[in-house]
Design a protein around this motif. Structure first.
Motif, PDB file in Angstrom:
ATOM      1  N   HIS A 151      77.001 -53.596 -12.341  1.00 31.99           N
ATOM      2  CA  HIS A 151      76.019 -53.337 -13.406  1.00 31.99           C
ATOM      3  C   HIS A 151      76.528 -52.272 -14.374  1.00 31.99           C
ATOM      4  O   HIS A 151      77.614 -51.712 -14.198  1.00 31.99           O
ATOM      5  CB  HIS A 151      74.714 -52.804 -12.792  1.00 31.99           C
ATOM      6  CG  HIS A 151      73.943 -53.803 -12.014  1.00 31.99           C
ATOM      7  ND1 HIS A 151      72.826 -54.415 -12.502  1.00 31.99           N
ATOM      8  CD2 HIS A 151      74.122 -54.300 -10.757  1.00 31.99           C
ATOM      9  CE1 HIS A 151      72.336 -55.239 -11.591  1.00 31.99           C
ATOM     10  NE2 HIS A 151      73.103 -55.198 -10.520  1.00 31.99           N
ATOM     11  N   GLU A 152      75.661 -51.987 -15.354  1.00 27.39           N
ATOM     12  CA  GLU A 152      75.844 -50.801 -16.179  1.00 27.39           C
ATOM     13  C   GLU A 152      74.547 -50.023 -16.210  1.00 27.39           C
ATOM     14  O   GLU A 152      73.467 -50.574 -16.029  1.00 27.39           O
ATOM     15  CB  GLU A 152      76.239 -51.178 -17.613  1.00 27.39           C
ATOM     16  CG  GLU A 152      77.679 -51.633 -17.738  1.00 27.39           C
ATOM     17  CD  GLU A 152      78.111 -51.874 -19.177  1.00 27.39           C
ATOM     18  OE1 GLU A 152      79.320 -52.001 -19.408  1.00 27.39           O
ATOM     19  OE2 GLU A 152      77.231 -51.936 -20.075  1.00 27.39           O
ATOM     20  N   HIS A 170      72.844 -58.610 -15.572  1.00 23.25           N
ATOM     21  CA  HIS A 170      72.096 -58.154 -16.742  1.00 23.25           C
ATOM     22  C   HIS A 170      73.001 -58.326 -17.962  1.00 23.25           C
ATOM     23  O   HIS A 170      74.055 -57.689 -18.050  1.00 23.25           O
ATOM     24  CB  HIS A 170      71.667 -56.692 -16.561  1.00 23.25           C
ATOM     25  CG  HIS A 170      70.679 -56.522 -15.445  1.00 23.25           C
ATOM     26  ND1 HIS A 170      70.704 -55.455 -14.572  1.00 23.25           N
ATOM     27  CD2 HIS A 170      69.640 -57.307 -15.071  1.00 23.25           C
ATOM     28  CE1 HIS A 170      69.706 -55.596 -13.715  1.00 23.25           C
ATOM     29  NE2 HIS A 170      69.049 -56.711 -13.985  1.00 23.25           N
ATOM     30  N   ARG A 223      69.203 -58.149 -21.412  1.00 21.58           N
ATOM     31  CA  ARG A 223      69.188 -57.919 -19.967  1.00 21.58           C
ATOM     32  C   ARG A 223      68.803 -59.171 -19.171  1.00 21.58           C
ATOM     33  O   ARG A 223      69.369 -59.466 -18.127  1.00 21.58           O
ATOM     34  CB  ARG A 223      68.192 -56.795 -19.657  1.00 21.58           C
ATOM     35  CG  ARG A 223      68.011 -56.495 -18.172  1.00 21.58           C
ATOM     36  CD  ARG A 223      66.985 -55.379 -17.995  1.00 21.58           C
ATOM     37  NE  ARG A 223      66.663 -55.118 -16.614  1.00 21.58           N
ATOM     38  CZ  ARG A 223      67.312 -54.254 -15.832  1.00 21.58           C
ATOM     39  NH1 ARG A 223      68.325 -53.569 -16.304  1.00 21.58           N
ATOM     40  NH2 ARG A 223      66.958 -54.062 -14.584  1.00 21.58           N
ATOM     41  N   GLU A 280      74.778 -55.613 -19.904  1.00 20.61           N
ATOM     42  CA  GLU A 280      75.681 -54.722 -19.156  1.00 20.61           C
ATOM     43  C   GLU A 280      77.042 -55.396 -19.191  1.00 20.61           C
ATOM     44  O   GLU A 280      77.448 -56.118 -18.301  1.00 20.61           O
ATOM     45  CB  GLU A 280      75.109 -54.502 -17.757  1.00 20.61           C
ATOM     46  CG  GLU A 280      73.729 -53.850 -17.858  1.00 20.61           C
ATOM     47  CD  GLU A 280      72.984 -53.722 -16.534  1.00 20.61           C
ATOM     48  OE1 GLU A 280      73.558 -54.086 -15.499  1.00 20.61           O
ATOM     49  OE2 GLU A 280      71.846 -53.235 -16.557  1.00 20.61           O
TER      50      GLU A 280
HETATM   51 ZN   LIG Z   1      71.919 -53.866 -14.241  1.00 20.47          ZN
END
Ligand SMILES: [Zn+2]
Length: 910
Positions: free
Chosen positions: A262-263, A145, A223, A148
């Motif tokens: 991810h974040e 993403h 994203r 992120e």
């Molecule tokens: Zn993510």
């Protein structure tokens, strides 16, 4: 003079750094790994890119430049190579990091993993011999993403730390006992989109206030990739080039552990494995247990550094399209790691704490090293487990109740070809029958496909091909309990994804392994079509009803070929042609027609029949009023807020990349006043999280659209865009959105009111007292008079198609529709329009997944597709989005009918 110029350029080049020069920059003196002793021969991030880790957000090209610098400095221990290219032309690369000794035999290491992956050719004794000296592969993936951001920086630090650390036993062991594959930027288009908007918004100092522009991404955000796909849902359907390259690459290496970094929201901490329930039942139990090994090792390091984290509560891996789930089906232990995002260089959290970018990078860096360490320590176990996973899959495939799938030759054979090709790309072995055969009491023709489950990919086959993959009973009970209390359910994504259902392909399951005369199916998704029939043709016919025929039509229109199509089925020379069949008259076209048609058939996969007479024995003749002529429509799609970027982007992708037809994206602001007369079709994608078409278009915009439709435009609404079309004040469609059915005593609910007085001031400050003598009384009192139906996470349901309407021409009689959300609409009245596809009766509604009982009952007989004439044009509503993730192939014909046959049926003044 020259020197002066040179200095000017240098000053400009470092301007962004100066712009935000911060005396107490968080990156200064930030220690990423205490007591590390680094070899100065390995270039630091700062020496190559001019900024310390966390001081700037590193662009994709810079990250690649850093990895190339590492490869130049330490070619004996790191190699960097491309594996895919994004739509916007950015290169996706991966780095392989290991000891010099391993690197010298890296091809052998790779080949060994492929041998372990197939126990049929590698007996256990041989496997043991390999495992004794085989390093295990750890796969670390970053930034799927694009917004992120911290993980890509962590990728660079991880590589640096592994290559530059001196006298560190842990690192030495990782380098000796493992191979670390680093995929630093999985979604470069999205990442650079984020950084571009971030840098535009920057001022003198980094701003920690999340209302500031630098923390608010404009539509569509970073994203997703170029066509706004969530690449973390694309793993098994592989519609995007980033995923296609990755899936091919990872099956050369077979990592025993896979991490997708991810974040998450800025107020959170850090999340790592083990994940939440429900677990997919097709996963092996020791995979679940191994998650804990990684969780515990990460926890050890987080305790050492004094960092907060959590596990288990969210992020399940039930859906097989995630990075944290798909690799599990070849035997990896796959996980998601989630860091609270700084969404910039720093952000103020709800408790006043300022979360800095270096801090977020450090956490992903720590878990990266920790993960590689866990693989090094458990090298032997994980390799044993991997081999056992593949071996037990074969054994289970010999005993399961489903031991094979058979895809017979079928009306949409192109869809079957694509489905099987897609499985083969994921390591599934499939055979195409060279002679007819019988299986489970049924006869199958030459060209049918057989997939036996007694193979290493058995668990992937079952999870993608089974009609339904059940969630744990206990989990469902808990979700029903929560729903009864109006708490949000904990289902993270869709509950249904069966490929045969989504692609409308017949696939029979059988409880035997099937042997016979088969040729292995390759990875190709498309077979070239051909022209059959007579040589002195007066017309060419292309039977309608498959994606290949649609692609033939779009490409033919772009080449300027004149085509017509029949609204009704007809019989010609003893063959029945479905409604929608394309008719290309030789007399209407140039001398090069046959050559053009042959080329189109080969490229699009469509089969074309050349006929020497226009005489039909049943149904309309080619000059009938039931035969319409195509024009090449100009197609537009609404773009920007308030549309859902997924719906807008994925729809554009389906039309442009699956059907080769250009689409003009028009921002909502332009739609308010633009002259739309150049366009024959306008698509309103589903609406996103905030905003609505009513406000975004305003009265002027709505008037503009209405005027355009009545003059002959085709307006197509997708998913919840129908809230706008069906709004009584707008009334572009005469369907209406339904409230939830009230199941408790309606009179009592009405008597109690719902607390919503519709803007009227209550007359009294108190209400009449009453005795509640039963729990039903209590329920009636707390039930609102008006509420939306409950939101459905995602199920596949049956819908029936009206074959008499031109929109249903050539479409399969039953379609599987992915239903998500809470929108349910009334059917259109017969005098206003046609319900072209209607959801099936309640008992027959659910095809796959888990649906709430009330939604099942309320969806029955409600419309999926409606068409309503308006002046010289049409308004067409798809109450559920047909282009979601571009993976509902079974809906492509009816969707493209709306565009191509819709514009042929509209009657603008020409
Ligand atoms: Zn993510």
């Amino acid at each position: 003079m020259k020197i002066f110029l040179h200095h000017t350029i240098v000053a400009l080049a470092i301007l962004p750094g100066l712009l935000i020069s911060n005396p107490s920059s968080a990156a200064d003196n930030f220690v990423f790994w205490p007591d590390a002793n680094y070899d100065p021969a390995i270039p630091t991030i700062e020496s190559v890119l001019g900024h310390q880790p966390g001081e700037r957000i590193t662009w994709h090209a810079e990250a690649i430049r850093y990895f190339e610098a590492l490869a130049e400095a330490a070619p004996d221990r790191i190699s960097v190579a491309p594996y895919a290219q994004s739509w916007e032309g950015r290169e996706l690369v991966y780095a392989v990091v290991t000891s010099a000794e391993n690197m010298r035999r890296i091809d052998e290491i790779k080949a060994n993993m492929q041998r372990l992956a197939d126990p049929r050719g590698t007996p256990r004794s041989e496997a043991q011999r390999i495992i004794n000296t085989q390093p295990a592969v750890t796969w670390l993936s970053y930034g799927v993403h694009g917004n992120e951001i911290s993980s890509t920086e962590a990728a660079m630090l991880t590589a640096y730390h592994l290559l530059a650390s001196r006298g560190d036993e842990r690192v030495a062991r990782i380098m000796r006992d493992t191979v670390v594959v680093i995929d630093p930027v999985q979604n470069p288009d999205g990442r650079d989109r984020f950084i571009h908007h971030f840098e535009i918004a920057e001022g003198l100092l980094p701003d920690d206030d999340r209302v500031s522009a630098e923390h608010n991404e404009p539509w569509p955000g970073g994203r997703t990739n170029h066509y706004f796909f969530d690449l973390n849902r694309d793993w098994f359907i592989q519609t995007q080039p980033e995923t296609q390259g990755r899936v091919e690459l990872i099956q050369q290496w077979y990592p025993v552990a896979f991490v997708d970094a991810h974040e998450m929201g800025s107020d959170s901490t850090y999340f790592f494995a083990p994940g939440a329930t429900p677990y997919n039942p097709h996963l092996a139990s020791n995979q679940r247990e191994s998650l804990e090994i990684f969780g515990r090792n990460n926890a050890h390091w987080f305790d050492t550094f004094g960092l907060d984290y959590y596990t288990r509560e969210v992020f399940d891996e039930f859906y097989p399209g995630y990075g944290a789930s798909w690799p599990s089906y070849f035997g990896s232990i796959s996980m998601t790691y989630e860091q609270a995002s700084a969404r910039g260089l720093l952000v103020r959290q709800y408790d006043g704490n300022v979360l800095t970018y270096p801090y977020t990078i450090r956490n992903h860096f720590v878990t990266s090293i920790s993960t590689a360490e866990a693989v090094a320590v458990n090298r032997q176990k994980f390799l044993d487990d991997f081999y056992d996973y593949r071996a037990s899959a074969i054994e289970e495939g010999k005993k399961d109740n489903i031991r094979s799938y058979v895809l017979p030759t079928q009306p949409d054979q192109a869809a079957a070809n694509k489905l099987v090709g897609l499985l083969v790309r994921q390591g599934v072995e499939a055979g195409r029958a060279n002679s007819s055969f019988e299986a489970c009491g049924k006869s199958y023709e030459v060209g049918s496909y057989v997939i036996n489950t007694a193979q290493p990919a058995k668990r992937l086959i079952r999870t993608l091909m089974d009609t339904n993959v059940p969630m744990e009973e206990e989990f469902i009970t808990e979700q029903e309990r929560r729903r009864a209390k109006n708490l949000r359910d904990e289902i993270y994504d869709v509950t249904a994804w069966s490929l045969p259902l989504m692609m409308n392909v017949r696939a029979d399951s059988c409880n035997r392994n099937i042997s016979g005369n088969f040729t292995a199916k390759g990875t190709e998704l498309l077979q070239a079509g051909k022209v059959s029939g007579v040589s002195d043709a007066v017309a060419y016919l292309v039977p309608w009803g498959s994606a290949t025929a649609v692609r033939f039509l779009t490409n033919a229109l772009r080449q300027g070929i004149e085509l017509k199509s029949s609204d009704k089925a007809f019989t010609h020379s003893g063959r029945r042609y479905p409604a929608g069949t394309l008719i290309v008259d030789v007399a209407d076209n140039s001398d090069a027609l046959l050559e053009n048609i042959s080329g189109l058939a080969a490229a699009t996969g469509a089969d074309v029949v050349a006929v020497d007479s226009s005489w039909v024995t049943d149904g309309p003749n080619f000059g009938s009023e039931n035969v319409v002529r195509f024009t090449q429509p100009r197609v537009a799609i609404a773009w920007d807020q308030p549309t859902s970027s997924y719906s807008a982007g994925n729809t554009r992708f389906v039309i442009e990349r699956q059907f080769d037809f250009p689409v003009t994206a028009i921002r909502i602001n332009q739609l308010k006043r633009a002259d739309l007369s150049r366009y024959q079709v306008l698509i309103l994608p589903a609406v996103g999280w905030s905003g609505n078409y009513e406000e975004a278009l305003g009265e002027k915009g709505t008037a503009n659209l209405k005027d355009w439709v009545t003059k002959g435009g085709v307006l197509i609404g997708l998913g919840n865009a129908n809230r706008y079309l069906a709004n009584p004040e707008i009334d572009l469609l005469s369907i209406r959105r339904e409230n939830a059915v009230i199941e408790v005593d309606k009179e009592k609910v009405k008597a109690n009111g719902d607390g919503n007085d519709n803007g009227k001031k209550p007359k009294e400050t108190t209400v009449e007292g009453q005795y509640l003598t039963s729990s039903d009384d209590y329920k009636a009192l707390i039930t609102p008079e008006k509420d939306n139906p409950d939101s459905v996470a995602g199920v596949l349901v049956n819908s029936n198609v009206d074959p008499d309407h031109w929109l249903g021409a050539g479409v399969a009689p039953t379609l599987n529709v992915l239903v998500r959300g809470s929108d349910i609409y009334t059917p259109v009245k017969m005098n206003k329009g046609v319900n072209v596809a209607v959801f099936a009766a309640a008992d027959n509604l659910l095809a796959s997944g888990y649906i709430w009982e009330q939604n099942r009952k309320q969806l029955a007989y409600k419309p999926f597709v409606v068409a309503q004439r308006s002046g010289r044009g049409y308004v067409i509503g798809f109450t559920q989005d047909p282009t979601v993730r571009a993976y509902l192939d079974g809906l492509n014909v009816i969707f493209m009918n709306a565009i191509l046959r819709g514009s042929a049926h509209a009657r603008p003044v020409r």
